[in-house]
Design an enzyme around this catalytic site. Structure first.
Site, PDB file in Angstrom:
ATOM      1  N   ARG A   1      11.287   1.744   2.511  1.00 42.82           N
ATOM      2  CA  ARG A   1       9.991   2.408   2.300  1.00 42.82           C
ATOM      3  C   ARG A   1      10.254   3.853   1.895  1.00 42.82           C
ATOM      4  O   ARG A   1       9.594   4.388   1.022  1.00 42.82           O
ATOM      5  CB  ARG A   1       9.150   2.322   3.568  1.00 42.82           C
ATOM      6  CG  ARG A   1       8.359   1.019   3.724  1.00 42.82           C
ATOM      7  CD  ARG A   1       9.226  -0.224   3.582  1.00 42.82           C
ATOM      8  NE  ARG A   1       8.531  -1.474   3.757  1.00 42.82           N
ATOM      9  CZ  ARG A   1       8.498  -2.177   4.909  1.00 42.82           C
ATOM     10  NH1 ARG A   1       9.151  -1.738   5.988  1.00 42.82           N
ATOM     11  NH2 ARG A   1       7.847  -3.321   4.970  1.00 42.82           N
TER      12      ARG A   1
ATOM     13  N   ASP B   1      13.564  -4.567   0.864  1.00 39.58           N
ATOM     14  CA  ASP B   1      12.164  -4.838   1.201  1.00 39.58           C
ATOM     15  C   ASP B   1      11.337  -4.772  -0.078  1.00 39.58           C
ATOM     16  O   ASP B   1      11.889  -4.543  -1.161  1.00 39.58           O
ATOM     17  CB  ASP B   1      11.652  -3.852   2.267  1.00 39.58           C
ATOM     18  CG  ASP B   1      10.665  -4.531   3.219  1.00 39.58           C
ATOM     19  OD1 ASP B   1       9.670  -5.086   2.719  1.00 39.58           O
ATOM     20  OD2 ASP B   1      10.902  -4.518   4.438  1.00 39.58           O
TER      21      ASP B   1
ATOM     22  N   HIS C   1       9.119 -10.381   2.012  1.00 41.13           N
ATOM     23  CA  HIS C   1       9.459  -8.970   1.758  1.00 41.13           C
ATOM     24  C   HIS C   1      10.465  -8.846   0.610  1.00 41.13           C
ATOM     25  O   HIS C   1      11.476  -8.144   0.726  1.00 41.13           O
ATOM     26  CB  HIS C   1       9.994  -8.314   3.033  1.00 41.13           C
ATOM     27  CG  HIS C   1       8.921  -8.039   4.038  1.00 41.13           C
ATOM     28  ND1 HIS C   1       7.916  -7.125   3.823  1.00 41.13           N
ATOM     29  CD2 HIS C   1       8.685  -8.556   5.273  1.00 41.13           C
ATOM     30  CE1 HIS C   1       7.115  -7.086   4.883  1.00 41.13           C
ATOM     31  NE2 HIS C   1       7.543  -7.948   5.769  1.00 41.13           N
TER      32      HIS C   1
ATOM     33  N   ASP D   1      10.835 -12.420   8.692  1.00 43.65           N
ATOM     34  CA  ASP D   1       9.494 -12.105   9.194  1.00 43.65           C
ATOM     35  C   ASP D   1       8.463 -12.126   8.071  1.00 43.65           C
ATOM     36  O   ASP D   1       8.801 -12.027   6.886  1.00 43.65           O
ATOM     37  CB  ASP D   1       9.482 -10.710   9.853  1.00 43.65           C
ATOM     38  CG  ASP D   1       9.903  -9.607   8.873  1.00 43.65           C
ATOM     39  OD1 ASP D   1      10.833  -9.857   8.087  1.00 43.65           O
ATOM     40  OD2 ASP D   1       9.288  -8.529   8.881  1.00 43.65           O
ATOM     41  N   GLU D   2       7.223 -12.245   8.469  1.00 41.18           N
ATOM     42  CA  GLU D   2       6.060 -12.007   7.608  1.00 41.18           C
ATOM     43  C   GLU D   2       6.198 -12.636   6.228  1.00 41.18           C
ATOM     44  O   GLU D   2       6.136 -11.936   5.213  1.00 41.18           O
ATOM     45  CB  GLU D   2       5.831 -10.486   7.495  1.00 41.18           C
ATOM     46  CG  GLU D   2       5.549  -9.851   8.841  1.00 41.18           C
ATOM     47  CD  GLU D   2       5.339  -8.344   8.791  1.00 41.18           C
ATOM     48  OE1 GLU D   2       4.484  -7.851   9.523  1.00 41.18           O
ATOM     49  OE2 GLU D   2       6.049  -7.653   8.034  1.00 41.18           O
TER      50      GLU D   2
ATOM     51  N   TRP E   1      10.302  -9.122  18.118  1.00 43.96           N
ATOM     52  CA  TRP E   1       9.537  -7.898  17.803  1.00 43.96           C
ATOM     53  C   TRP E   1       8.061  -8.051  18.086  1.00 43.96           C
ATOM     54  O   TRP E   1       7.387  -7.094  18.417  1.00 43.96           O
ATOM     55  CB  TRP E   1       9.771  -7.464  16.357  1.00 43.96           C
ATOM     56  CG  TRP E   1       9.144  -8.336  15.296  1.00 43.96           C
ATOM     57  CD1 TRP E   1       9.592  -9.544  14.855  1.00 43.96           C
ATOM     58  CD2 TRP E   1       7.966  -8.052  14.537  1.00 43.96           C
ATOM     59  NE1 TRP E   1       8.774 -10.037  13.870  1.00 43.96           N
ATOM     60  CE2 TRP E   1       7.763  -9.137  13.648  1.00 43.96           C
ATOM     61  CE3 TRP E   1       7.056  -6.994  14.504  1.00 43.96           C
ATOM     62  CZ2 TRP E   1       6.689  -9.190  12.752  1.00 43.96           C
ATOM     63  CZ3 TRP E   1       5.998  -7.044  13.607  1.00 43.96           C
ATOM     64  CH2 TRP E   1       5.822  -8.136  12.743  1.00 43.96           C
TER      65      TRP E   1
ATOM     66  N   THR F   1       9.731   3.181   7.923  1.00 47.90           N
ATOM     67  CA  THR F   1       9.541   4.514   7.349  1.00 47.90           C
ATOM     68  C   THR F   1       8.398   4.627   6.326  1.00 47.90           C
ATOM     69  O   THR F   1       8.434   5.486   5.455  1.00 47.90           O
ATOM     70  CB  THR F   1      10.861   4.999   6.715  1.00 47.90           C
ATOM     71  OG1 THR F   1      11.272   4.050   5.713  1.00 47.90           O
ATOM     72  CG2 THR F   1      11.950   5.165   7.747  1.00 47.90           C
ATOM     73  N   GLU F   2       7.376   3.779   6.463  1.00 47.74           N
ATOM     74  CA  GLU F   2       6.228   3.939   5.556  1.00 47.74           C
ATOM     75  C   GLU F   2       5.709   5.383   5.582  1.00 47.74           C
ATOM     76  O   GLU F   2       5.364   5.950   4.546  1.00 47.74           O
ATOM     77  CB  GLU F   2       5.082   3.005   5.977  1.00 47.74           C
ATOM     78  CG  GLU F   2       5.298   1.548   5.635  1.00 47.74           C
ATOM     79  CD  GLU F   2       5.949   0.767   6.769  1.00 47.74           C
ATOM     80  OE1 GLU F   2       6.618   1.394   7.623  1.00 47.74           O
ATOM     81  OE2 GLU F   2       5.794  -0.471   6.795  1.00 47.74           O
TER      82      GLU F   2
HETATM   83  C1  ACM Z   1       8.723  -6.328  11.454  1.00 46.79           C
HETATM   84  O1  ACM Z   1       8.352  -5.294  12.035  1.00 46.79           O
HETATM   85  N1  ACM Z   1       8.010  -6.812  10.444  1.00 46.79           N
HETATM   86  C2  ACM Z   1       9.902  -7.037  11.858  1.00 46.79           C
END
Ligand code: ACM
Ligand code: ZN
Length: 532
Positions: free
Chosen positions: A167, A196, A269, A331-332, A398, A474-475
């Site tokens: 980020r 990412d 991602h 993830d996600e 997480w 770090t967005e």
């Molecule tokens: C995460 O915070 N998406 C692993």
């Protein structure tokens, strides 16, 4: 023989001193040593002090790094000798293989005549970090080190800090500063989030566009994330690490007893990778390296060509990172594209998979098989539990502790980093007076209250909890100084959570030490949120 005598003498003196006095707040070591007894007097460290080591390669390297610190902040560089017969006021360092000591333990005895250190594994390095913290926070001819006996060892084997360099990008110099903080507080894992949606940060020779195209975005969201009326700047932003940079960082970390765990995100991602190689998506693109934060529907397609591409990438990654662990994200990952992609549906049919969760699990298992074939272990975020866990995977929990609990019950190793305690991108105080953060409220006290061992696990299951880590996404962290601010002092609280036996933890005591310690942070020029 000489060494044996020394060991015995030190063990004996520690035994005797253990009953003399209880812990004294004058010495503010963080994380707190397991056993510490202060005595009267001090060792006077000056430019004539000699460091004597029994092993040039191990203790000698630890001494060299200690020397660099003395030189930088105190203008002193001490002579390092291997002559164990020298009768001089010295720091005598013994790298030992004492089976009665836990891994990475150390003993340190400071008297007016000498500083004696015995360390096992990383123990010598840890002793020297404690010694650094006992030095006064100002330059002087003579540095008084209080007389003390310490016996110390870590509670958990995984004492980690994560950093998102996607980020926002941080230079190798900055990454080294981050590793310095990890090492100074006796933590031992640097989880490097390298890929990412907003940037791919590692050169892969077979697919150079990952870095040269995927490493740069055309702009960045201005202000806080919203779903409407988003505003972007038009500044090209990015960067990546060359293989030389990576090797340099890995060596730097290793010299400080820090293991680097690279993360290559898959199958989600992945917008930056797809911007460079759209053929590995479901739709064929086109794509842009994302200027916005969030979770995106376009992810890697599960077709064989993509799996082979991922294996190629991981092969180069594994060559660069000598450690055992490769983080594969997981993830996600929305299943939107997979549900309508003929290639993905064909894979599901071929593999006999009942839904897209199983398809994600198929991707992770395929990658795991490859990584295992190179003698390494995968780690994934807790979503890798969905659709069936890959046979040897370590789970990083997480979304609370539940993923970690489920994995431990399945006899899989676990690293805990539940958002509530371990997400250091959260606010650490009142949002009205703190710099912009992603949300949440994770105070230093909250971090300190964390117990990585869930009460509901049996003693056998608890053995699967390797430890925990702090995550710094770090967005909203564009500058390295803010990385420090977000990490500190919460990193220090976490270091004590992971070092000290639970029954010895005491927040009030920690807080007094922390306040005293800030003078040292000031000396080193580390940015931190001030304890009130
Ligand atoms: C995460 O915070 N998406 C692993
Ligand atoms: Zn597909």
């Amino acid at each position: 023989m000489k060494k044996y005598l020394f060991v015995s003498a030190l063990s004996l003196s520690l035994l005797i001193s253990a009953n003399v006095k209880s812990q004294n707040q004058e010495i503010a070591i963080l994380p707190k040593p397991v056993e510490l007894t202060q005595q009267k007097g001090s060792f006077k460290l000056n430019s004539k002090t000699i460091i004597i080591v029994n092993n040039k390669e191990t203790a000698g390297r630890d001494a060299e790094i200690f020397n660099q610190y003395l030189s930088k902040y105190y203008g002193k560089s001490l002579e390092v000798s291997q002559d164990l017969t020298l009768k001089t006021k010295a720091i005598k360092i013994f790298d030992v293989h004492d089976i009665t000591m836990p891994d990475d333990a150390y003993r340190m005895q400071v008297t007016p005549d000498s500083i004696l250190i015995e360390g096992k594994g990383a123990g010598v390095f840890y002793a020297l970090q404690s010694l650094r913290q006992m030095l006064p926070p100002t330059k002087a001819e003579t540095l008084d080190v209080p007389c003390v006996s310490i016996y110390d060892y870590p509670k958990y084997t995984w004492r980690g800090m994560h950093l998102d360099v996607c980020r926002h990008f941080f230079t190798t110099m900055e990454v080294k500063k981050y590793i310095d903080m990890i090492a100074f507080y006796k933590m031992n894992v640097f989880h490097w989030h390298l890929t990412d949606d907003q940037g791919w940060r590692i050169m892969i020779d077979k697919y150079p566009k990952l870095a040269t195209v995927g490493g740069f975005r055309k702009g960045t969201l201005i202000g806080k994330y919203t779903t409407t009326n988003q505003k972007f700047d038009t500044i090209r932003y990015g960067g990546y690490y060359t293989k030389e940079d990576i090797r340099d960082i890995v060596k730097y970390a290793s010299d400080r007893h820090v293991l680097v765990v690279p993360e290559i995100e898959l199958p989600g991602h992945s917008m930056a990778a797809l911007a460079a190689y759209p053929e590995y998506s479901c739709t064929g693109g086109t794509f842009e390296v994302s200027k916005l934060w969030g979770v995106f529907d376009d992810v890697y397609c599960t077709k064989d060509e993509t799996i082979n591409f991922l294996k190629d990438v991981l092969a180069e990654v594994m060559e660069l990172f000598p450690g055992k662990y490769i983080h594969i994200g997981g993830d996600e990952c929305p299943k939107t594209r997979w549900k309508v992609c003929p290639n993905c549906q064909a894979v599901m049919k071929r593999e006999g998979l009942k839904d897209e969760n199983e398809l994600q699990s198929y991707v992770v298992r395929s990658v795991e098989k490859f990584v295992n074939s190179k003698g390494k272990t995968i780690i994934g975020w807790d979503e890798i539990l969905e659709g069936g866990l890959a046979p040897n995977a370590v789970v990083m929990s997480w979304r609370g502790k539940d993923g970690g609990i489920a994995a431990a019950k399945l006899q899989h190793y676990v690293v805990m980093c539940p958002g509530e305690y371990c997400y250091l991108d959260h606010y650490q105080g009142n949002p009205a007076t703190e710099p912009i953060a992603i949300g949440g409220n994770t105070t230093v006290e909250k971090v300190y209250s964390f117990n990585p061992l869930p009460g509901e696990l049996t003693p056998d299951q608890k053995k699967y909890i390797l430890g925990a880590q702090g995550n710094v996404w770090t967005e909203y962290i564009a500058e390295y100084k803010k990385v420090e601010y977000m990490a500190m002092p919460r990193l220090i609280a976490l270091s004590e959570v992971l070092w000290l036996p639970e029954d010895k933890k005491n927040y009030a005591d920690f807080y007094i030490r922390l306040k005293k310690h800030t003078a040292l942070l000031d000396m080193m020029g580390i940015n931190y949120a001030k304890p009130k």
